[in-house]
Design an enzyme around this catalytic site. Structure first.
Site, PDB file in Angstrom:
ATOM      1  N   GLU A   1       0.842  -1.214   0.000  1.00 35.71           N
ATOM      2  CA  GLU A   1       0.000   0.000   0.000  1.00 35.71           C
ATOM      3  C   GLU A   1       0.866   1.247   0.000  1.00 35.71           C
ATOM      4  OE1 GLU A   1      -2.781  -0.364   3.263  1.00 35.71           O
ATOM      5  OE2 GLU A   1      -3.432  -2.312   2.537  1.00 35.71           O
TER       6      GLU A   1
ATOM      7  N   HIS B   1      -8.174   0.868   1.853  1.00 29.71           N
ATOM      8  CA  HIS B   1      -7.984   0.470   3.259  1.00 29.71           C
ATOM      9  C   HIS B   1      -8.865   1.308   4.202  1.00 29.71           C
ATOM     10  CE1 HIS B   1      -4.984  -1.679   6.092  1.00 29.71           C
ATOM     11  NE2 HIS B   1      -6.132  -1.450   6.710  1.00 29.71           N
TER      12      HIS B   1
HETATM   13  C1  GLV Z   1      -6.680  -1.854  10.261  1.00 25.28           C
HETATM   14  O1  GLV Z   1      -6.302  -2.324   9.245  1.00 25.28           O
HETATM   15  C2  GLV Z   1      -6.622  -2.518  11.526  1.00 25.28           C
HETATM   16  O2  GLV Z   1      -5.915  -3.526  11.687  1.00 25.28           O
HETATM   17  O3  GLV Z   1      -7.286  -2.034  12.444  1.00 25.28           O
END
Ligand code: GLV
Length: 316
Positions: A264, A282
């Site tokens: 990412e 995400h």
């Molecule tokens: C986000 O990706 C998390 O792990 O809270």
């Protein structure tokens, strides 16, 4: 003489309300940006800090932990903690905390948003309308796949996997799990291969570990039904993206909904070109309510540990 206040490094901008309590008992060194702190700057700013509030994309490796010579607590504002060298923290007696539970609902909701988006082609349909390529109603334009009567295969039976499964009956779906033994689910547990062979939607809910890295690869993708879709709201490296790109190009599976990526914010170039793939940045836990609660819980963990009390949600 009153002892100096402990100091805490925060690696990203967070909701200001979550910081009010922290500022009363600590000196806060807040990186106000949304960008990553370069590793050398991160290490330099960790020196002398008793607390660190970090995000899932900050690499807290042994070099960073060594640089944090005074660290007593590392609080990640995330449920996943694959970015932190837990063994290195443990060996220094540093408490590590995460933010479980409070993001379960938001992430499960978002998983369903991706399932629906892929099976009913919502992002593809949106692009068609915006680009002007929609020339009017026709009988079979943008026909998708129905969920009713289908099987939802959930890989990983933790909090989020179970919360996703709980919604399945509302769509007339039957949920099955593939999970490590001992995860305490009853019934509907299949081997990974059986789940892949029989599920119409496969959704990933495992943490990223050496066992789950590239769990979805060429070998496992060929097990999936050609009509099935793959959803990932866990961690990008659970999927071998090059293998997924290949499987989509070969039409070995029907589509994918991805919120997380191997590297990412980069995304495999082939995935960017595929209409049957819904890509989101995400944002599984990204609701105002949940993100504020996550920040507040991370702050609470730091305040507790630096105040000599047990943390609320320790990892170690
Ligand atoms: C986000 O990706 C998390 O792990 O809270």
């Amino acid at each position: 003489m009153t002892p100096p206040l402990p100091s805490v490094l925060i690696t990203r901008r967070m909701p200001s309300t979550s910081l009010t309590e922290l500022r009363k008992v600590c000196l806060v060194d807040l990186h106000p940006g949304t960008d990553d702190l370069p590793p050398d700057v991160f290490r330099a700013r960790l020196a002398g800090k008793q607390g660190l509030i970090c995000m899932f994309n900050d690499r807290v490796d042994s070099a960073a932990i060594d640089a944090g010579d005074a660290l007593r607590v590392i609080a990640t504002v995330a449920v996943g903690f694959d970015n932190i060298d837990i063994e290195a923290a443990k060996s220094r007696g540093i408490v590590v905390t995460n933010t479980p539970d409070i993001l379960t609902g938001a992430t499960a909701e978002f998983t369903w948003a991706l399932i629906l988006s892929v099976t009913r082609r919502i992002s593809e349909a949106d692009r068609a309308v915006r680009s002007g390529s929609w020339s009017g109603w026709t009988f079979d334009f943008m026909c998708g796949r129905e969920l009713r009567g289908k099987q939802l295969g959930i890989i990983g039976a933790g909090r989020i996997g179970r919360a996703v499964a709980a919604v399945a009956p509302a769509f007339g779906m039957h949920a099955v799990f593939a999970a490590r033994s001992g995860e305490g689910i009853e019934g509907n547990v299949l081997s990974l291969d059986e789940l892949l062979l029989t599920s119409d939607v496969v959704s990933l809910h495992v943490p990223l570990t050496s066992n789950t890295r590239h769990l979805i690869n060429r070998r496992t993708l060929v097990r999936m039904k050609r009509s099935a879709c793959l959803i990932n709201t866990s961690r990008g490296p659970v999927i071998d993206e090059a293998a997924l790109a290949w499987a989509l190009e070969e039409r070995l599976i029907a589509g994918a909904g991805l919120d997380v990526y191997e590297d990412e914010p980069r995304v495999h170039p082939t995935l960017l070109t595929r209409e049957e793939v819904c890509l989101t940045p995400h944002i599984g836990s990204a609701t105002r309510e949940t993100r504020t609660e996550m920040a507040t819980l991370a702050v609470r963990n730091v305040i507790e540990v630096l105040g000599g009390r047990p943390p609320v949600t320790p990892i170690c």
